[in-house]
Design an enzyme around this catalytic site. Structure first.
Site, PDB file in Angstrom:
ATOM      1  N   ARG A   1      35.882  37.519  45.569  1.00  0.00           N
ATOM      2  CA  ARG A   1      36.483  37.775  47.045  1.00  0.00           C
ATOM      3  C   ARG A   1      37.753  37.037  47.114  1.00  0.00           C
ATOM      4  NH1 ARG A   1      32.439  39.532  50.892  1.00  0.00           N
ATOM      5  NH2 ARG A   1      30.288  40.104  49.678  1.00  0.00           N
TER       6      ARG A   1
ATOM      7  N   GLY B   1      39.785  40.832  50.872  1.00  0.00           N
ATOM      8  CA  GLY B   1      39.311  41.836  50.268  1.00  0.00           C
ATOM      9  C   GLY B   1      38.357  41.316  49.193  1.00  0.00           C
TER      10      GLY B   1
ATOM     11  N   ASP C   1      45.666  44.577  32.668  1.00  0.00           N
ATOM     12  CA  ASP C   1      45.123  45.160  33.910  1.00  0.00           C
ATOM     13  C   ASP C   1      46.257  45.439  34.834  1.00  0.00           C
ATOM     14  OD1 ASP C   1      42.920  46.233  35.069  1.00  0.00           O
ATOM     15  OD2 ASP C   1      42.410  44.472  36.221  1.00  0.00           O
TER      16      ASP C   1
ATOM     17  N   PHE D   1      36.361  40.553  40.433  1.00  0.00           N
ATOM     18  CA  PHE D   1      35.732  39.330  39.895  1.00  0.00           C
ATOM     19  C   PHE D   1      35.487  38.517  41.187  1.00  0.00           C
ATOM     20  CE2 PHE D   1      36.339  40.778  35.762  1.00  0.00           C
ATOM     21  CZ  PHE D   1      37.526  41.370  35.667  1.00  0.00           C
TER      22      PHE D   1
END
Length: 678
Positions: free
Chosen positions: A366, A360, A478, A364
């Site tokens: 891969r 995915g 987050d 920030f």
């Protein structure tokens, strides 16, 4: 004169009975007094990864992750007096060694254990030394007494360090523990020794039944037994173990591959265990690098020239190869716990970061799937984007925070690597990916309500650990469904600590930038730019609504009523039908009281007034049913919105919104304000 047949048969029967009694007595004596200088002829009961090599070496775990192994004396011992139930005195000694794949990185250890069973199938192979799991810690029904040799500091169990010896009773929270050391007459005190590293050590354990005292003594192999024990504690074993008890060893590896060996073992009831013959103990496999044969010099000029040319070619090849896999190491990395993994190994593990291995693409960078050649373990490798100006800062934050965290609901950081322009983090591979995929993108394989509630409780435990359970306060900044990963058993694990910030308990965070994901950002962040545990609680509240409703926080294509998830749930509550907000894919297959509690708790956590949000400790009490939710109404949750805005000078904006009594108008204002910060 010949005996009559009847008398003759009676005599033979009596002789057989006497022989059987003598044999049984001898067998019982053997069971209670045995010595193994190597285990070639030992009839041990082996479970898990345990095995005995041809030279008599007992290996409990192999060099692999999340393995457990057991070796028990095959028959249970009766250690209690039949008259009063008190425990007999006993003594044991054994020689052991531990070898880790990474010598300087802590791993799990091994135990000597008194157990009601020689098979512990319920035990986890992660951080529980092969004895327990997350649900039975501390249960008196375990009937376990163990002496642990632990290489891993786990704050959950109040471990003193990552190299200690402890006495455990039905739990891994030791009743007494000390750093691994032995008493030296030369220095007149205790001298530290390392448990991990391949060096052989000897341990003596003695239990005095009359005084209910357990003594534990440690020393390097070959050093005479110290006269002062390392540990001495009063432990009433008679109230813990059952009448018949197995004695033996357990070990587990967790996430760091480790081999645990036992070379010899002696045990005796009501007496001193016989000394081991150290000269007869088996050796264990070589773990260090093998010496390479020296290149023999050749006198013939032609051969010498050939070697010279080959050497030059080899140097050029190695230099090119080294440049290809060159890494960057700076001074700040020396103090961090997570170990480095070479770029070459990550390059090969991911097949050169091939597109077919891509899992995915996040905010920030891969993420690729890989398999480490050293341990054959599946991992997830995240490459932070080069063009991200915050890349290095996020990378360092993640190494500092998650690299030292140990919690069953947090994704473990296994290692990292840095090159010029590339930052790489290596995590445990989560077989079922991120939670948002199962909530939003795959309706044909939806999670049940029971699974969702278990995930919610797991993430709540993780956030509570970050806020209160670790040595410092960690603000994640987050929390959202896409940062929750699911392991093979669909347990929720919190990950992606790239934005996290640390500060000491009692201190205040010093962040001055608004970061996070729209839809999860608390309103006060736009005014103060100060992230806190309270802003994490706000994001967790949005996460609760996501999981229960199966919807993202913002649906741009939805009608005005359902544009924002918070506003939609609050409106359903106003209409007296809060369950209409529940994910329709659940098909009403849920416990209504549980879903309603989660929805209202989500709204409570999203209160616009930070002081009105419950701390994570209280959130866990609500989720576990240890405390009821306070009596609330939709007006109670949203009544402070207008007053809050007026205090901050937002009067003109308030007039422009006729539905300001709805909670999520604060998010719309926040979206406009954040534009100036991003």
């Amino acid at each position: 004169m010949a005996l009559p047949p009847t008398e003759y048969m009676s005599g033979r029967l009596l002789s057989k009975i006497l022989v059987l009694i003598l044999f049984t007595k001898q067998a019982a004596s053997d069971d209670h007094d045995f010595t193994y200088n190597g285990f070639q002829s030992a009839n041990l009961s082996l479970k898990g990864s345990a095995q005995v090599f041809s030279n008599g070496l007992l290996q409990l775990t192999e060099m692999s992750k999340t393995k457990k192994g057991y070796a028990f004396h095959p028959t249970p011992l009766r250690l209690k007096h039949s008259s009063d139930g008190s425990v007999l005195s006993f003594a044991t000694t054994f020689v052991f060694a531990m070898v880790g794949e990474y010598p300087d990185v802590s791993s799990n250890g091994l135990t000597f254990v008194l157990s009601p069973s020689k098979d512990l199938p319920y035990a986890a192979a992660s951080q529980y030394l092969g004895l327990f799991n997350a649900t039975n810690l501390g249960n008196e029904s375990n009937h376990l007494v163990a002496v642990e040799l632990d290489n891993n500091r786990t704050p959950e169990f109040d471990d003193i360090d990552n190299n200690h010896v402890g006495i455990d009773v039905n739990s891994l929270t030791s009743v007494n523990a000390s750093p691994a050391s032995y008493f030296s007459d030369q220095i007149g005190g205790f001298q530290n020794v390392r448990l991990l590293g391949g060096e052989r050590r000897q341990l003596w354990i003695e239990y005095d039944g009359a005084e209910a005292r357990l003594d534990v003594t440690l020393s390097p192999l070959g050093v005479p037994r110290p006269r002062v024990p390392l540990l001495s504690s009063v432990v009433n074993v008679s109230k813990i173990i059952l009448d018949h008890t197995y004695v033996g060893f357990s070990a587990s590896t967790g996430v760091i591959p480790t081999c645990h060996y036992v070379l010899g073992w002696s045990f005796k009831v009501n007496g001193q265990a016989r000394a081991l013959d150290l000269s007869q103990l088996p050796s264990f496999p070589r773990t260090g690098p093998r010496e390479k044969p020296k290149i023999l010099s050749v006198g013939l000029p032609a051969i010498g020239l050939t070697i010279l040319l080959l050497t030059i070619w080899g140097v050029v090849f190695l230099l090119r190869r080294r440049f290809k896999y060159a890494e960057l190491i700076e001074d700040w990395e020396a103090g961090y716990g997570a170990h480095r993994i070479s770029y070459k190994e990550l390059f090969l593990a991911t097949k050169g970061f091939k597109a077919s291995e891509l899992l995915g693409i996040g905010g920030f960078g891969r993420v690729y799937k890989g398999t480490l050649s050293s341990s054959r373990a599946d991992v997830a490798v995240k490459k932070v984007r080069r063009e991200s100006s915050q890349g290095l800062r996020e990378f360092i934050a993640e190494v500092v925070s998650i690299g030292r965290l140990r919690h069953r609901n947090i994704v473990n950081l296994l290692g990292y690597c840095r090159r010029r322009g590339e930052l790489l983090l290596v995590y445990e591979y989560m077989q079922h990916g991120s939670l948002d995929n199962l909530l939003f993108d795959q309706p044909s394989s939806m999670l049940s309500w029971e699974q969702r509630l278990l995930i919610i409780k797991g993430i709540a435990a993780a956030v509570f650990y970050l806020h209160e359970g670790w040595e410092q306060v960690i603000v994640h900044r987050d929390i959202k469904s896409s940062n929750v990963l699911l392991d093979v058993e669909f347990n929720g694990r919190l990950g992606d600590f790239g934005l996290s910030r640390l500060y000491d308990h009692g201190d205040h965070p010093r962040t001055t930038r608004v970061v996070g994901t729209l839809g999860y950002i608390a309103p006060e962040l736009a005014r103060t730019s100060k992230a806190s545990t309270s802003t994490d609680v706000f994001a967790f509240g949005v996460f609760l609504l996501e999981v229960a409703c199966g919807r993202r926080p913002i649906e741009p294509r939805a009608d005005s009523m359902k544009l924002t998830l918070l506003e939609w749930v609050l409106e359903c509550w106003r209409m007296g039908a809060i369950l209409e907000a529940v994910d329709p894919n659940l098909n009403y297959d849920y416990v209504a009281e549980e879903v309603e509690m989660v929805l209202k708790l989500g709204l409570l956590c999203c209160n616009c007034v930070p002081a009105a949000r419950p701390p994570m400790r209280q959130v866990m009490q609500f989720l576990d049913g240890d405390a009821p939710l306070p009596a609330l109404s939709p007006e109670d949750v949203s009544e402070g919105v207008i007053a809050l805005w007026k205090d901050e000078g937002f009067d003109q904006f308030v007039v422009s919104y006729p539905s300001l009594d709805k909670l999520y108008c604060s998010l719309r204002l926040l979206q406009l304000q954040i534009t100036g910060y991003s």
